[in-house]
Design a protein around this motif. Structure first.
Motif, mmCIF file in Angstrom:
data_model
loop_
_atom_site.group_PDB
_atom_site.id
_atom_site.type_symbol
_atom_site.label_atom_id
_atom_site.label_comp_id
_atom_site.label_asym_id
_atom_site.label_seq_id
_atom_site.Cartn_x
_atom_site.Cartn_y
_atom_site.Cartn_z
ATOM 1 N N ASP A 1 21.693 -7.825 55.064
ATOM 2 C CA ASP A 1 22.806 -7.704 56.011
ATOM 3 C C ASP A 1 22.994 -8.952 56.862
ATOM 4 O O ASP A 1 23.333 -8.863 58.048
ATOM 5 N N GLY A 2 22.749 -10.121 56.291
ATOM 6 C CA GLY A 2 22.949 -11.359 57.021
ATOM 7 C C GLY A 2 21.830 -11.720 57.974
ATOM 8 O O GLY A 2 21.882 -12.749 58.655
ATOM 9 N N ASP B 1 27.312 -11.927 51.861
ATOM 10 C CA ASP B 1 26.871 -11.684 53.243
ATOM 11 C C ASP B 1 25.559 -12.386 53.588
ATOM 12 O O ASP B 1 25.144 -12.385 54.747
ATOM 13 N N ASN B 2 24.885 -12.932 52.605
ATOM 14 C CA ASN B 2 23.556 -13.517 52.840
ATOM 15 C C ASN B 2 23.490 -14.934 52.274
ATOM 16 O O ASN B 2 23.303 -15.128 51.072
ATOM 17 N N MET C 1 23.159 -2.059 50.942
ATOM 18 C CA MET C 1 23.098 -3.506 50.715
ATOM 19 C C MET C 1 21.765 -3.890 50.068
ATOM 20 O O MET C 1 20.728 -3.332 50.423
ATOM 21 N N PRO C 2 21.773 -4.852 49.162
ATOM 22 C CA PRO C 2 20.506 -5.271 48.542
ATOM 23 C C PRO C 2 19.599 -6.003 49.522
ATOM 24 O O PRO C 2 20.063 -6.599 50.494
ATOM 25 N N ASP C 3 18.310 -5.914 49.253
ATOM 26 C CA ASP C 3 17.309 -6.649 50.029
ATOM 27 C C ASP C 3 16.806 -7.819 49.201
ATOM 28 O O ASP C 3 16.644 -7.712 47.982
#
Length: 279
Positions: free
Chosen positions: A73-74, A50-51, A1-3
């Motif tokens: 990740d939310g 997700d964010n 997942m991207p940051d």
């Protein structure tokens, strides 16, 4: 997942765009490395499916001017470590700086930490050099040395907390490139295990004297001298611009000990708050 990395400036940009009723906003979410377009809603900032950052979360980020939040990740959490002392990454207009218990570990006034670390590397490093980087922090000087064409860079950092933060810092990612070797441990101890005349250049950026006096000792300077090849270059950050400029018992003591260890052409580099020397 991207940051995604958010701080006061880009959170405020998002809030201002929402207030204007815009459907999107252009932001840097990798700490000023690049910019992208992100969707907005009346609920907040949509980073991805997700964010989503609510308006309240964006307002919280805006209030914390000296903090960077990582959204992934939310979840949203500050880039800091309070396990022993207080270590955190602080936003600037360029690369983030490292702050330990309220003390900034970089030159950032009128510049940014990556630029100043790059200038330190330029004082000592030439293309093809084998480089030792002592007390590397976020690794900016090591990355700069690599970009200058160093054939190999060995970088040492004592603090596992600092190494943890730099693993999350987008500006430190080049430490994983071929030609850079990262070691965790004491520069004072590890240098004793290294072969003589094995480096062309050393960049030494220690914590302040009160925290690590041994890294300013003649004993340590003799070890740097030993591992350097003939005509090898050293740049040693000493800190405190006023002290370097005016001369003081502290910086004069550093220069005296470097000369006693065998270094020549020892001179102050005022704008980088340090000292340059040659074997």
């Amino acid at each position: 997942m991207p940051d995604y990395y958010l701080h006061t400036i880009n959170a405020r940009q998002a809030l201002e765009a929402i207030a204007k009723g815009l459907s999107s906003v252009r932001l840097s979410v990798d700490l000023n490395i690049s910019e992208r377009e992100f969707s907005l809603s009346d609920q907040g900032l949509v980073l991805d499916e997700d964010n989503l950052l609510s308006i309240d979360e964006l307002k919280k980020i805006v209030k914390k001017t000296q903090r960077i939040y990582l959204c992934s990740d939310g979840d949203m959490f500050p880039l800091e470590d309070r396990s022993s002392g207080y270590y955190k990454l602080v936003p600037t207009t360029g690369a983030p700086l490292l702050e330990i218990s309220g003390v900034k570990m970089h030159i950032s006034k009128g510049t940014d930490p990556f630029t100043s670390a790059s200038e330190m590397a330029q004082q000592a490093v030439h293309k093809g050099d084998k480089v030792l980087d002592c007390c590397s922090g976020l690794g900016y000087a090591a990355i700069a040395a690599h970009r200058l064409g160093a054939s190999e860079v060995l970088t040492i950092e004592l603090s596992p907390e600092v190494m943890g933060l730099r693993a999350q810092n987008p500006w430190s990612k080049d430490l994983d490139k071929d030609g850079i070797v990262q070691r965790q441990g004491s520069s004072f101890e590890l240098i004793k295990t290294m072969p003589s005349i094995s480096f062309d250049a050393v960049v030494h950026d220690p914590p302040r004297f009160s925290l690590a006096g041994e890294l300013y000792s003649e004993e340590f300077y003799r070890e740097i001298y030993r591992v350097l090849r003939r005509d090898g270059q050293l740049f040693h950050y000493t800190g405190n611009p006023h002290v370097v400029k005016k001369g003081s018992s502290f910086v004069d003591g550093v220069i005296r000990r470097l000369k006693s260890a065998g270094f020549r052409n020892v001179e102050k580099v005022e704008h980088l708050m340090g000292v340059r020397a040659q074997k």
